[in-house]
Design an enzyme around this catalytic site. Structure first.
Site, short mmCIF file in Angstrom:
data_model
loop_
_atom_site.label_atom_id
_atom_site.label_comp_id
_atom_site.label_asym_id
_atom_site.label_seq_id
_atom_site.Cartn_x
_atom_site.Cartn_y
_atom_site.Cartn_z
N TYR A 259 -6.86 -8.23 12.71
CA TYR A 259 -6.24 -9.28 13.54
C TYR A 259 -6.77 -9.20 14.97
O TYR A 259 -7.22 -10.20 15.54
CB TYR A 259 -4.71 -9.09 13.53
CG TYR A 259 -3.97 -9.86 14.61
CD1 TYR A 259 -3.70 -11.22 14.47
CD2 TYR A 259 -3.55 -9.23 15.78
CE1 TYR A 259 -3.02 -11.92 15.46
CE2 TYR A 259 -2.87 -9.93 16.78
CZ TYR A 259 -2.60 -11.28 16.60
OH TYR A 259 -1.93 -11.97 17.59
N ALA B 180 -1.74 -21.49 16.87
CA ALA B 180 -1.80 -21.22 15.43
C ALA B 180 -2.60 -19.96 15.16
O ALA B 180 -3.64 -19.73 15.79
CB ALA B 180 -2.41 -22.39 14.69
N LYS C 114 -9.06 -11.81 17.14
CA LYS C 114 -8.55 -12.35 18.40
C LYS C 114 -9.49 -12.01 19.57
O LYS C 114 -9.58 -12.77 20.54
CB LYS C 114 -7.15 -11.81 18.68
CG LYS C 114 -6.06 -12.47 17.85
CD LYS C 114 -5.68 -13.83 18.43
CE LYS C 114 -4.47 -14.44 17.75
NZ LYS C 114 -4.08 -15.75 18.30
N THR D 68 -3.93 -11.70 23.10
CA THR D 68 -2.86 -10.75 22.79
C THR D 68 -3.11 -9.34 23.31
O THR D 68 -4.27 -8.90 23.43
CB THR D 68 -2.67 -10.67 21.25
OG1 THR D 68 -1.95 -9.48 20.91
CG2 THR D 68 -4.01 -10.58 20.52
N GLU E 160 -2.73 -6.84 21.62
CA GLU E 160 -3.36 -6.09 20.53
C GLU E 160 -4.84 -5.84 20.82
O GLU E 160 -5.45 -4.95 20.24
CB GLU E 160 -3.22 -6.84 19.21
CG GLU E 160 -1.87 -6.70 18.55
CD GLU E 160 -1.63 -5.32 17.96
OE1 GLU E 160 -2.45 -4.87 17.16
OE2 GLU E 160 -0.62 -4.69 18.33
N ASP F 209 -5.36 -27.70 9.57
CA ASP F 209 -5.52 -26.28 9.28
C ASP F 209 -6.68 -25.75 10.13
O ASP F 209 -7.74 -26.40 10.20
CB ASP F 209 -5.80 -26.08 7.78
CG ASP F 209 -5.62 -24.63 7.36
OD1 ASP F 209 -6.34 -23.77 7.91
OD2 ASP F 209 -4.77 -24.36 6.51
N ARG G 161 12.01 -15.54 16.15
CA ARG G 161 10.93 -14.66 15.71
C ARG G 161 10.89 -14.58 14.18
O ARG G 161 11.95 -14.58 13.52
CB ARG G 161 11.19 -13.26 16.30
CG ARG G 161 10.11 -12.22 16.06
CD ARG G 161 8.79 -12.63 16.64
NE ARG G 161 8.05 -11.50 17.18
CZ ARG G 161 6.72 -11.48 17.25
NH1 ARG G 161 6.00 -12.50 16.80
NH2 ARG G 161 6.09 -10.46 17.79
N THR H 160 5.11 -24.83 13.96
CA THR H 160 6.20 -24.31 13.12
C THR H 160 6.49 -22.82 13.37
O THR H 160 7.39 -22.25 12.74
CB THR H 160 5.86 -24.49 11.62
OG1 THR H 160 4.59 -23.87 11.38
CG2 THR H 160 5.79 -25.95 11.22
#
Ligand code: NAP
Ligand code: G4F
Length: 364
Positions: free
Chosen positions: A149, A81, A153, A125, A127, A58, A184, A10
């Site tokens: 975050y 996800a 990751k 990522t 990041e 989940d 986005r 999604t």
């Protein structure tokens, strides 16, 4: 027929990747979270909602992941996800860790025990580089996360690498730099800007409050980055790749160009608000994609200017259609203003912070 399981169907990337895999002849399974109001608008906008087999799962719930893998029996898992908003990771560090760090390990364990032939893509990522602000980053640059975050990751990045080297699993880390599109999420700065520009142009909004205008990002086009994910998973050998454009621009530059697209001067509308600054930010990201180009034959095509124009024009068209009374699946009309979200809007009141801290400690 090849089967792929895509988590995060999604989100922004899930639908673009699913569309690509469907075009390649895959049967595509997508995981979604059970929510009180369904959010399949992106799949609907791309016209693929009824072509995907949906599975509720989940990342914090091992049994639902086991079920998803058992039902889909996939050749490839694309783990997209995540709690992907860096700002929220400062508000919800534990949840972010559970989803973004432990979630991928749950999948790796399932693969290790159930079927070692399943290939695994981990959405890593830029990041991860965080405080490493050299001119450019590549696969060998130091990773110094600057947010909960990124720390979560980094754990997943390492686990994917460790399971590859210790158990021989086919795992790839796509170290993707920022990639954007009309799909986005509205909380991310690019779409926040393009949506606001459209609204300001149509007289629906007066100004635009942003945080750190000086932060620089390497912004590419999401569908091209999903193609890179697919390419990594088709290569004979699993590996980690930087996917980026090699160009960096500030948030201010993005805003300037977006306003120019509709003939407005950004300085007349943009306000920099300290409340929207993060406790710790990543100042500059610029990726070197030479390895991906050399080994996968991947390179970016859509330029920064084209990306900004596409996003502004799409948002403008959608608002115009909306004002003309046309109903269609879309996120913007129901989006609440960021300034109304209390956790990000707390004034620095020492007593209040002390009280909040006490409440938190009681909960532990
Ligand atoms: P996104 O639009 O935020 O989508 C995230 C997806 O993850 C959504 O489908 C969301 O479901 C789902 N999700 C969140 N928490 C979950 C949970 N506990 N269990 C199961 N699903 C959950 O992110 P994106 O831009 O498509 O990015 C895809 C992936 O690439 C993410 O892992 C992100 O961290 C990473 N990444 C993104 C970029 C970028 O610039 N876009 C760059 C590098 C890496 P709901 O719709 O229900 O919230
Ligand atoms: O759009 P952003 O929220 O994206 P950010 O933090 O770079 O993270 C995105 O890209 C990562 C890849 O590098 C992904 F891993 C991650 O999942 C996500 O997709 O913020 C970009 C920059 C930041 O420096 C932020 O401080 O824009 C700055 N900014 C300035 N004003 C703002 C705003 N960001 C947001 N979201 N909202 C503002 O008003």
């Amino acid at each position: 027929m090849k089967r792929a399981l895509v988590t995060g169907i999604t989100g922004q990337d899930g639908p673009y990747l699913a569309r690509l895999l469907l075009a390649k002849g895959y049967k595509v399974f997508g995981t979604y979270r059970r929510v009180s109001t369904p959010n399949f608008w992106r799949l609907q906008q791309l016209g693929i909602a009824n072509k995907i087999t949906l599975i509720p799962a989940d990342l914090t719930d091992m049994s639902s992941l086991l079920e998803a893998v058992s039902i889909s029996d996939p050749h490839e898992i694309y783990n997209l996800a995540a709690q992907s908003y860096v700002g929220s990771s400062f508000d919800q560090p534990l949840l972010t860790t559970d989803i973004d760090a432990s979630g991928s390990t749950r999948f790796l364990e399932i693969i290790r025990h159930l079927n070692k032939n399943i290939k695994f893509y981990q959405a890593s990522t830029s990041e991860l580089y965080g405080a490493f602000t050299s001119q450019m980053q590549d696969e060998n640059s130091p990773m110094i996360p600057n947010s909960p975050y990124a720390a979560a990751k980094l754990h997943s990045y390492n686990m994917a690498r460790i399971y590859r080297n210790s158990y021989g699993l086919f795992t790839c880390n796509g170290i993707l730099f920022n990639h954007e599109s009309p799909l986005r999420g509205l909380e991310f700065v690019t779409r926040k800007i393009t949506n606001s520009v459209a609204r300001i142009k149509l007289g629906l909004q007066k100004d635009l409050k942003l945080g750190n205008l000086k932060a620089k990002r390497d912004w590419g086009f999401a569908p091209e980055y999903c193609y890179a994910m697919y390419k990594m998973m088709q290569h004979k050998h699993p590996d980690d790749y930087v996917i980026a454009t090699g160009e960096t621009h500030s948030v201010g530059e993005f805003a300037q160009l977006a306003f120019e697209t509709v003939g407005l001067n950004w300085r007349d509308y943009v306000i920099s608000d300290k409340k929207l600054h993060r406790p710790l930010d990543v100042h500059q990201l610029c990726g070197n994609h030479n390895k991906a180009q050399r080994i996968l034959g991947w390179k970016p095509k859509v330029t920064f200017k084209e990306l900004v124009k596409l996003m502004v024009e799409t948002d403008l068209k959608l608002w115009q259609k909306h004002l003309a009374g046309e109903p269609f699946p879309w996120d913007a009309p129901n989006h609440s203003s960021e300034m109304d979200i209390v956790a990000r809007n707390v004034t620095k009141d020492a007593n209040r912070e002390a009280r909040a801290f006490k409440v938190k400690m009681k909960l532990f």
